[in-house]
Design an enzyme around this catalytic site. Structure first.
Site, mmCIF file in Angstrom:
data_model
loop_
_atom_site.group_PDB
_atom_site.id
_atom_site.type_symbol
_atom_site.label_atom_id
_atom_site.label_comp_id
_atom_site.label_asym_id
_atom_site.label_seq_id
_atom_site.Cartn_x
_atom_site.Cartn_y
_atom_site.Cartn_z
ATOM 1 C CE LYS A 1 -17.099 19.906 45.657
ATOM 2 N NZ LYS A 1 -17.165 19.280 44.325
ATOM 3 C CD GLN B 1 -17.934 15.677 43.377
ATOM 4 O OE1 GLN B 1 -18.178 16.825 43.710
ATOM 5 N NE2 GLN B 1 -16.731 15.146 43.483
ATOM 6 C CG ASP C 1 -15.324 22.064 38.980
ATOM 7 O OD1 ASP C 1 -14.811 22.396 40.068
ATOM 8 O OD2 ASP C 1 -15.979 21.022 38.840
#
Length: 283
Positions: free
Chosen positions: A52, A96, A119
């Site tokens: 990422k 994460q 997200d």
């Protein structure tokens, strides 16, 4: 003739657009910034975070990694999240997963500001998705929708079969396809007559997480589009839920694993970071 939907090619096209937008913002003195919080030493998580980070920097989005000790308390982690919420130079926040077992993951995810929740997992953003007002949508479902649209076939009126009902993929993509005027059936482990549903479907999205769950023995329409969200290992190789080779020449469009949904998930993370940046600038 079956056409492969290359997530890699589609991601490259979309990333070029994202990079151009990010460059324009930087020229105005605005640096879109994503903060990724990594707790502990999970190798898979570290690898994913590094992917990422690299993708963001390559596309002119600033990426900040916050690496924290595995033994951090829930309270201390909440303090770190609050700092990022209040940092005007941070536009997107991603925690994460998985988090260490002693940490209340739900409490942590809910602590992220809905405006920075790239997200799309915060309950406020989930609720907005259901009523069609979401700006930040879970990245994998957003990528799946782009893949389906890339075929050029109309979604309106099509029968879409989603196999899987997770909060991360199954439920959001069901909602997105419904909002795009598909007739949606969400199948799961308790669904009866799945074979009959497969035969009727115009769009199939498999997100069950079982290697080669769908084989060529299943009867499907020749015009069907199949999106494989599986990320499984079989005989030491990364494979999807769908045995791609067995469906070749039997369906219209199909996505591969690897090189399918995966590249688009990270691409949509960058897209959401830009969306969050624009939204915060308006406030």
């Amino acid at each position: 003739m079956t056409k492969i939907i290359s997530g890699t090619d589609l991601a490259n096209k979309l990333r070029a657009e994202i990079k151009e937008e990010a460059t324009i913002l930087q020229q105005k003195g605005i640096i879109p910034t994503l903060a990724v919080v990594l707790v502990g030493d999970n190798k898979a998580s570290k690898s994913y975070v590094n992917s990422k980070h690299k993708a963001c920097l390559e596309n002119n989005i600033n990426s900040v990694k916050i690496e924290l000790d595995e033994n951090i308390s829930t309270a201390s982690l909440l303090n770190e999240i609050e700092k990022l919420n209040n940092d005007s130079e941070v536009h997107g926040i991603l925690v994460q997963l998985p988090l260490p077992k002693h940490i209340d993951a739900e409490q942590i995810l809910n602590a992220v500001s809905p405006q920075k929740d790239v997200d799309g997992f915060h309950p406020i953003n989930v609720g907005k998705l259901v009523i069609g007002e979401a700006k930040l949508i879970p990245c994998t479902p957003l990528g799946i929708l782009e893949m389906i649209k890339s075929t050029g076939d109309e979604i309106d009126g099509k029968l879409a079969l989603i196999i899987g009902r997770s909060n991360i993929v199954g439920k959001p993509i069901s909602t997105l396809l419904l909002q795009n005027n598909a007739t949606v059936i969400t199948a799961h482990s308790k669904t009866k007559n799945l074979d009959s549903l497969l035969e009727q479907a115009d769009i199939i999205v498999s997100c069950v997480g079982s290697a080669h769950f769908l084989t060529g023995e299943k009867k499907v329409k020749e015009t069907v589009t199949i999106i494989d969200v599986g990320n499984n290992y079989k005989d030491g190789k990364l494979v999807g839920d769908v045995n791609l080779e067995e469906f070749m020449e039997k369906v219209a469009y199909i996505s591969p694993v690897p090189g399918g949904v995966g590249p688009l998930t990270i691409t949509m993370l960058m897209r959401n970071t830009l969306t969050a940046t624009y939204d915060l600038l308006e406030k």
